[in-house]
Design an enzyme around this catalytic site. Structure first.
Site, PDB file in Angstrom:
ATOM      1  CG  HIS A  85       2.013  -1.033   2.886  1.00 10.58           C
ATOM      2  ND1 HIS A  85       2.869  -0.001   2.688  1.00 10.58           N
ATOM      3  CD2 HIS A  85       2.019  -1.759   1.745  1.00 10.58           C
ATOM      4  CE1 HIS A  85       3.371  -0.066   1.472  1.00 10.58           C
ATOM      5  NE2 HIS A  85       2.886  -1.134   0.882  1.00 10.58           N
TER       6      HIS A  85
HETATM    7  C1  UD1 Z   1      -0.481  -3.857  -2.344  1.00 12.24           C
HETATM    8  C2  UD1 Z   1       0.755  -4.187  -3.175  1.00 12.24           C
HETATM    9  C3  UD1 Z   1       1.958  -3.441  -2.616  1.00 12.24           C
HETATM   10  C4  UD1 Z   1       1.684  -1.966  -2.505  1.00 12.24           C
HETATM   11  C5  UD1 Z   1       0.429  -1.755  -1.679  1.00 12.24           C
HETATM   12  C6  UD1 Z   1       0.100  -0.300  -1.545  1.00 12.24           C
HETATM   13  C7  UD1 Z   1       0.861  -6.441  -4.147  1.00 12.24           C
HETATM   14  C8  UD1 Z   1       1.507  -7.760  -4.024  1.00 12.24           C
HETATM   15  N1  UD1 Z   1       1.061  -5.612  -3.110  1.00 12.24           N
HETATM   16  O1  UD1 Z   1      -0.289  -4.375  -1.051  1.00 12.24           O
HETATM   17  O2  UD1 Z   1       3.060  -3.632  -3.473  1.00 12.24           O
HETATM   18  O3  UD1 Z   1       2.783  -1.325  -1.910  1.00 12.24           O
HETATM   19  O4  UD1 Z   1      -0.649  -2.445  -2.313  1.00 12.24           O
HETATM   20  O5  UD1 Z   1      -0.988  -0.092  -0.724  1.00 12.24           O
HETATM   21  O6  UD1 Z   1       0.209  -6.173  -5.133  1.00 12.24           O
HETATM   22  N2  UD1 Z   1      -7.602  -3.873   1.834  1.00 12.24           N
HETATM   23  C9  UD1 Z   1      -8.727  -3.140   2.120  1.00 12.24           C
HETATM   24  N3  UD1 Z   1      -9.169  -2.232   1.197  1.00 12.24           N
HETATM   25  C10 UD1 Z   1      -8.529  -2.029   0.023  1.00 12.24           C
HETATM   26  C11 UD1 Z   1      -7.386  -2.796  -0.264  1.00 12.24           C
HETATM   27  C12 UD1 Z   1      -6.933  -3.698   0.657  1.00 12.24           C
HETATM   28  O7  UD1 Z   1      -9.320  -3.274   3.164  1.00 12.24           O
HETATM   29  O8  UD1 Z   1      -8.977  -1.174  -0.773  1.00 12.24           O
HETATM   30  C13 UD1 Z   1      -7.093  -4.840   2.840  1.00 12.24           C
HETATM   31  C14 UD1 Z   1      -7.604  -6.215   2.650  1.00 12.24           C
HETATM   32  O9  UD1 Z   1      -7.856  -6.728   3.897  1.00 12.24           O
HETATM   33  C15 UD1 Z   1      -6.465  -6.954   2.007  1.00 12.24           C
HETATM   34  C16 UD1 Z   1      -5.244  -6.223   2.552  1.00 12.24           C
HETATM   35  O10 UD1 Z   1      -5.689  -4.871   2.748  1.00 12.24           O
HETATM   36  O11 UD1 Z   1      -6.457  -8.295   2.337  1.00 12.24           O
HETATM   37  C17 UD1 Z   1      -4.086  -6.241   1.615  1.00 12.24           C
HETATM   38  O12 UD1 Z   1      -4.455  -5.747   0.310  1.00 12.24           O
HETATM   39  P1  UD1 Z   1      -3.660  -6.270  -0.992  1.00 12.24           P
HETATM   40  O13 UD1 Z   1      -4.108  -5.532  -2.179  1.00 12.24           O
HETATM   41  O14 UD1 Z   1      -3.657  -7.746  -1.031  1.00 12.24           O
HETATM   42  O15 UD1 Z   1      -2.156  -5.907  -0.680  1.00 12.24           O
HETATM   43  P2  UD1 Z   1      -1.514  -4.586  -0.059  1.00 12.24           P
HETATM   44  O16 UD1 Z   1      -0.947  -4.963   1.252  1.00 12.24           O
HETATM   45  O17 UD1 Z   1      -2.439  -3.440  -0.125  1.00 12.24           O
END
Ligand code: UD1
Length: 368
Positions: A203
């Site tokens: 991820h």
């Molecule tokens: C975040 C953390 C990362 C951690 C990871 C674990 C930061 C900078 N990054 O990254 O350190 O290892 O979580 O999973 O805080 N999304 C969904 N549903 C959700 C959450 C996210 O669909 O419940 C999708 C969205 O499209 C979003 C993307 O995932 O834009 C990324 O989510 P985000 O929380 O920004 O960062 P992660 O890549 O999950």
């Protein structure tokens, strides 16, 4: 002492759960005067990324849910700050405990520090020395403004001293392993599959956002899966990128229905216990996660980390973790080595013993 415990994203829950349980136990039996407030920022919001973890970890519903959701880093961080500032208006907090390195961590730490509320950082001092990782920036900033820095390994102490942090540093061990050890009886009982397999998680933006990085990784997984079936629970960020590249990503799959034989099986994100059980019985884990490097070390499962660096060097020096290049050849080679029985066995790092939460609550109670 009223203390907010902050969770935001998937890797936070298993660290906070044992600390909250230990605080609640001591408060109930009168041996401590800590009063916890559980705050969920809502950085992760899908049921598969949040609710199932609360259930598996036996966590109560959060007292405050901030519903910030996904956005650019700046907007997400700003939204957490604004909403958490209002939490601080509503509750008279003495301390805020944050864990790990996600955007919610730095956002709540900054709000607390500016309001004169003491900041406690669990998992302080981890450094990849790679500032292109958003988490590295979050770690550096959070540690500078923390009053109590609780570290999982001794290398973290040296990192913090070199940066001249002024907070108190205490080596407490790894609360994520408390959750793992609590889950042991539930993951040791049933083998998810009756044949050897590997597990994949990916991820990191550095691996999945750019098709030029993701394509050779997927080619390596395809080759590896020809000799060992690979099960790949797909993070939402990665699912979107894979679909863009034309890879089919299944949204539901019964693990028990996966047949023996070659194959790369995509799955939805799994609940905590189901995932840990899958890892416990797997032949190899190929990952770019932080926490999984630690869990595989304690479970004694070979871990190939698809990253150029790690903020958790103890898992390489003592554990089963190896950093491998993000090429098709290196991924294929890692699978072949495991199948040939050629992988280091590793040992458990100091204080990763399932009792970190007790030491954490001792350190909080004794805060200067
Ligand atoms: C975040 C953390 C990362 C951690 C990871 C674990 C930061 C900078 N990054 O990254 O350190 O290892 O979580 O999973 O805080 N999304 C969904 N549903 C959700 C959450 C996210 O669909 O419940 C999708 C969205 O499209 C979003 C993307 O995932 O834009 C990324 O989510 P985000 O929380 O920004 O960062 P992660 O890549 O999950």
């Amino acid at each position: 002492m009223k203390i907010a415990l902050v969770v935001g994203a998937r890797p936070n829950y298993m660290k906070v759960a044992p600390i909250l349980r230990e605080i609640s136990r001591r408060t109930a039996d009168g041996s401590s005067n800590l009063h916890p407030l559980l705050v969920h920022t809502g950085q992760h919001y899908d049921a598969a990324m949040s609710d199932s973890f609360f259930r598996d970890l036996g966590m109560p519903d959060p007292d405050e849910f901030l519903n910030v959701g996904s956005d650019s880093h700046a907007k997400q961080t700003a939204r957490v700050m604004t909403a958490f500032d209002e939490v601080c208006d509503r509750h008279s907090l003495d301390a805020v405990l944050v864990v790990g390195d996600v955007n919610s961590t730095v956002a709540c730490a900054l709000v607390a520090a500016k309001r004169g509320i003491r900041v406690i950082h669990v998992e302080a001092g981890l450094r990849s020395r790679d500032r292109t990782m958003p988490e590295e920036v979050n770690r550096l900033l959070t540690d500078q403004i923390s009053d109590l820095l609780l570290v999982t390994s001794e290398d973290a102490i040296a990192n913090l001293r070199a940066e001249g942090v002024i907070g108190q540093i205490v080596f407490v061990g790894n609360p994520m392993i408390d959750s793992l050890e609590a889950a042991r009886p539930l993951i040791e009982d049933v083998r998810p599959l009756q044949f050897p397999y590997g597990v994949v998680t990916l991820h990191r933006p550095g691996n999945v956002d750019d098709p030029e990085e993701l394509t050779p990784i997927m080619e390596g997984l395809r080759r590896g899966s020809a000799i060992l079936p690979l099960l790949f629970p797909v993070h939402p960020r990665t699912a979107a990128k894979l679909r863009d590249l034309g890879y089919p990503v299944r949204s539901s799959e019964e693990i028990s229905g996966i047949p023996p034989g070659p194959g790369l099986w995509t799955l939805p994100p799994l609940p905590y216990l189901e995932f840990l059980r899958l890892v416990r019985w797997s032949s190899i884990v190929l990952t770019d996660s932080g926490g999984i490097q630690e869990e595989t070390t304690v479970l004694g499962v070979p871990c190939a980390t698809l990253r150029a660096n790690t903020e958790r060097p103890v898992t390489v020096e003592m554990g089963t973790n190896e950093l491998i290049p993000r090429t098709a050849e290196a991924i294929d080679d890692a699978v072949r080595r495991v199948m040939a029985g050629v992988w280091k066995k590793g040992s458990r790092p100091p204080l990763w013993d399932g009792h970190a939460a007790a030491r954490i609550v001792d350190a909080i109670s004794g805060m200067k």
